[in-house]
Design a protein around this motif. Structure first.
Motif, PDB file in Angstrom:
ATOM      1  N   GLU A 215       0.880  -1.197   0.170  1.00 50.86           N
ATOM      2  CA  GLU A 215       0.097  -0.070   0.167  1.00 50.86           C
ATOM      3  C   GLU A 215       0.832   1.016   0.005  1.00 50.86           C
ATOM      4  O   GLU A 215       0.625   2.287  -0.717  1.00 50.86           O
ATOM      5  N   ASP A 216       1.927   1.370   0.742  1.00 48.60           N
ATOM      6  CA  ASP A 216       2.932   2.276   1.119  1.00 48.60           C
ATOM      7  C   ASP A 216       3.585   2.622  -0.410  1.00 48.60           C
ATOM      8  O   ASP A 216       3.722   3.513  -0.882  1.00 48.60           O
ATOM      9  N   PHE A 217       3.990   1.462  -0.893  1.00 54.60           N
ATOM     10  CA  PHE A 217       4.716   1.483  -2.413  1.00 54.60           C
ATOM     11  C   PHE A 217       3.816   2.091  -3.274  1.00 54.60           C
ATOM     12  O   PHE A 217       4.189   2.731  -4.131  1.00 54.60           O
ATOM     13  N   PHE A 218       2.493   1.512  -3.688  1.00 55.16           N
ATOM     14  CA  PHE A 218       1.557   2.019  -4.640  1.00 55.16           C
ATOM     15  C   PHE A 218       0.864   3.391  -4.453  1.00 55.16           C
ATOM     16  O   PHE A 218       0.687   3.893  -5.448  1.00 55.16           O
ATOM     17  N   THR A 219       0.897   3.772  -3.093  1.00 59.27           N
ATOM     18  CA  THR A 219       0.547   5.252  -2.830  1.00 59.27           C
ATOM     19  C   THR A 219       1.535   6.186  -2.892  1.00 59.27           C
ATOM     20  O   THR A 219       1.389   7.356  -2.424  1.00 59.27           O
ATOM     21  N   GLY A 220       2.787   5.980  -3.090  1.00 60.36           N
ATOM     22  CA  GLY A 220       3.914   6.925  -3.371  1.00 60.36           C
ATOM     23  C   GLY A 220       4.814   7.174  -2.029  1.00 60.36           C
ATOM     24  O   GLY A 220       5.423   8.267  -2.016  1.00 60.36           O
ATOM     25  N   LYS A 221       4.553   6.392  -1.097  1.00 61.44           N
ATOM     26  CA  LYS A 221       5.455   6.676   0.247  1.00 61.44           C
ATOM     27  C   LYS A 221       6.888   6.449   0.071  1.00 61.44           C
ATOM     28  O   LYS A 221       7.566   6.436   1.030  1.00 61.44           O
ATOM     29  N   TYR A 222       7.184   5.566  -1.063  1.00 61.51           N
ATOM     30  CA  TYR A 222       8.619   5.487  -1.251  1.00 61.51           C
ATOM     31  C   TYR A 222       9.129   6.151  -2.345  1.00 61.51           C
ATOM     32  O   TYR A 222       9.333   5.523  -3.618  1.00 61.51           O
ATOM     33  N   PRO A 223       9.042   7.452  -2.452  1.00 60.15           N
ATOM     34  CA  PRO A 223       9.296   8.185  -3.909  1.00 60.15           C
ATOM     35  C   PRO A 223      10.491   7.758  -4.517  1.00 60.15           C
ATOM     36  O   PRO A 223      10.626   8.137  -5.724  1.00 60.15           O
ATOM     37  N   ALA A 224      11.622   7.425  -3.800  1.00 62.53           N
ATOM     38  CA  ALA A 224      12.750   7.065  -4.364  1.00 62.53           C
ATOM     39  C   ALA A 224      12.613   5.837  -5.214  1.00 62.53           C
ATOM     40  O   ALA A 224      13.385   5.451  -6.283  1.00 62.53           O
ATOM     41  N   LEU A 225      11.730   5.038  -4.835  1.00 66.86           N
ATOM     42  CA  LEU A 225      11.311   3.759  -5.970  1.00 66.86           C
ATOM     43  C   LEU A 225      10.303   4.194  -6.686  1.00 66.86           C
ATOM     44  O   LEU A 225      10.416   3.728  -7.816  1.00 66.86           O
ATOM     45  N   PHE A 226       9.408   4.588  -6.448  1.00 70.25           N
ATOM     46  CA  PHE A 226       8.037   4.620  -6.952  1.00 70.25           C
ATOM     47  C   PHE A 226       7.252   5.867  -6.647  1.00 70.25           C
ATOM     48  O   PHE A 226       6.886   5.816  -5.379  1.00 70.25           O
ATOM     49  N   ALA A 227       6.967   6.731  -7.524  1.00 71.55           N
ATOM     50  CA  ALA A 227       6.021   7.975  -7.069  1.00 71.55           C
ATOM     51  C   ALA A 227       4.566   7.536  -6.838  1.00 71.55           C
ATOM     52  O   ALA A 227       3.899   8.579  -6.103  1.00 71.55           O
ATOM     53  N   GLY A 228       4.133   6.447  -7.104  1.00 70.74           N
ATOM     54  CA  GLY A 228       3.005   6.207  -6.778  1.00 70.74           C
ATOM     55  C   GLY A 228       1.771   6.100  -7.882  1.00 70.74           C
ATOM     56  O   GLY A 228       2.127   6.928  -8.831  1.00 70.74           O
ATOM     57  N   LEU A 229       0.774   5.482  -7.698  1.00 69.26           N
ATOM     58  CA  LEU A 229      -0.140   5.642  -9.089  1.00 69.26           C
ATOM     59  C   LEU A 229      -0.898   6.859  -8.942  1.00 69.26           C
ATOM     60  O   LEU A 229      -1.426   7.134  -7.978  1.00 69.26           O
ATOM     61  N   PRO A 230      -0.966   7.524 -10.224  1.00 64.95           N
ATOM     62  CA  PRO A 230      -1.542   8.770 -10.080  1.00 64.95           C
ATOM     63  C   PRO A 230      -3.076   8.644 -10.264  1.00 64.95           C
ATOM     64  O   PRO A 230      -3.619   7.702 -10.590  1.00 64.95           O
ATOM     65  N   GLU A 231      -3.838   9.704 -10.043  1.00 66.36           N
ATOM     66  CA  GLU A 231      -5.131   9.576 -10.108  1.00 66.36           C
ATOM     67  C   GLU A 231      -5.759   9.659 -11.442  1.00 66.36           C
ATOM     68  O   GLU A 231      -4.912   9.903 -12.635  1.00 66.36           O
ATOM     69  N   ALA A 232      -6.622   8.754 -11.738  1.00 65.82           N
ATOM     70  CA  ALA A 232      -7.442   8.490 -13.289  1.00 65.82           C
ATOM     71  C   ALA A 232      -7.882   9.639 -13.638  1.00 65.82           C
ATOM     72  O   ALA A 232      -9.223  10.134 -13.133  1.00 65.82           O
ATOM     73  N   ARG A 233      -7.321  10.504 -14.578  1.00 67.93           N
ATOM     74  CA  ARG A 233      -8.152  11.904 -14.904  1.00 67.93           C
ATOM     75  C   ARG A 233      -8.407  11.716 -16.340  1.00 67.93           C
ATOM     76  O   ARG A 233      -8.664  12.930 -17.190  1.00 67.93           O
ATOM     77  N   SER A 234      -8.383  10.611 -16.986  1.00 66.65           N
ATOM     78  CA  SER A 234      -8.551  10.466 -18.448  1.00 66.65           C
ATOM     79  C   SER A 234      -9.195   8.952 -18.651  1.00 66.65           C
ATOM     80  O   SER A 234      -9.191   8.254 -17.744  1.00 66.65           O
ATOM     81  N   LEU A 235      -9.988   8.851 -19.649  1.00 63.64           N
ATOM     82  CA  LEU A 235     -10.410   7.636 -20.041  1.00 63.64           C
ATOM     83  C   LEU A 235      -9.569   6.424 -20.240  1.00 63.64           C
ATOM     84  O   LEU A 235      -9.571   5.483 -19.554  1.00 63.64           O
TER      85      LEU A 235
END
Length: 261
Positions: free
Chosen positions: A125-145
């Protein structure tokens, strides 16, 4: 005890011997399979939760147990670690009732599973929400189809990951998540090896969890299209994975309690 179990999910066309007393793989292989399945399951669960949260308005939903546990965690102000751990223990108690005896070794195994599983849930959960920014910035909000379609695909992939992981560690059968132990008990004790029917029956407890959470919070989140997909397809994917993912790995040491003839 030997259980004759039909494992084909379309009317049980194939029959498989499930040996309850012996193992056909080494402990080293069993641990390796188990560790791999634990990571796959944790990642799949969190993938369904995070992709659901990134679409607004939320219509996607998480895998069935994950959705119920996340709602209950919100209701009682628990993080995912405690929500998964507490509900895991309560499910282990239900399993003891279904097999008609209290097995401390089995329940301890359920809890052994729950601790690293719950911890991995929090890590992913921390990884996919961007709590380890050095590894992965997290999944962004879906703003397009296009992003919405991508997240639907990732959500369904997460469900498939969960189903494959269940298939692997149920066959290894070292220790099980209490929910998957419940599904295995139902599958081989009550549903003649049918994975899909057992999975559907195992969804009764999380449904009760979700109802309790709704009564407390008056909100209904993490349920949606992905949850429906999980409800309809997860058991079937587990049955298919039994035959296609590590097909030489057979069910080991299945114990569903004494079955009266």
């Amino acid at each position: 005890m030997k259980v004759e179990a039909a494992t084909d999910l379309n009317e049980g066309a194939e029959t498989m011997d499930v040996t309850s007393n012996g193992r056909t793989i080494s402990m080293g292989k069993a641990i390796a399979y188990f560790a791999l399945s634990l990571v796959i399951n944790s990642a799949g669960n969190v993938l369904t939760l995070v992709t659901s949260a990134k679409i607004h308005p939320s219509f996607l939903g998480a895998a069935y147990w994950s959705a119920a546990e996340a709602n209950l965690g919100t209701a009682f102000h628990w993080n995912l670690f405690w929500a998964f751990l507490v509900m895991g223990f309560l499910t282990a108690v239900l399993n003891a009732i279904l097999i008609h005896h209290w097995d401390w070794k089995r329940i301890a195994g359920n809890m052994v599973f729950m601790v690293p599983f719950s911890a991995l849930i929090q890590v992913f959960e921390d990884f996919f929400t961007g709590k380890y920014p050095a590894l992965f910035a997290g999944l962004p909000e879906a703003r397009s189809l296009g992003m919405v379609i991508l997240y639907i695909g990732l959500n369904f992939l997460g469900v498939a990951f969960i189903a494959v992981a269940i298939s692997i560690y149920q066959r290894v059968n070292l220790v099980l998540h209490p929910a998957d132990d419940l599904m295995q008990i139902l599958r081989f004790r009550y549903f003649k090896g049918n994975a899909a029917r057992a999975m559907w029956a195992s969804y009764i407890p999380p449904t009760i969890m979700a109802i309790i959470a709704v009564i407390i919070t008056h909100t209904f989140v993490n349920f949606g299209l992905g949850t429906i997909f999980a409800f309809l397809a997860q058991g079937g994917i587990t049955g298919i994975a039994d035959k296609t993912i590590f097909p030489k790995l057979k069910h080991q040491a299945v114990d569903v309690g004494k079955i009266d003839d």
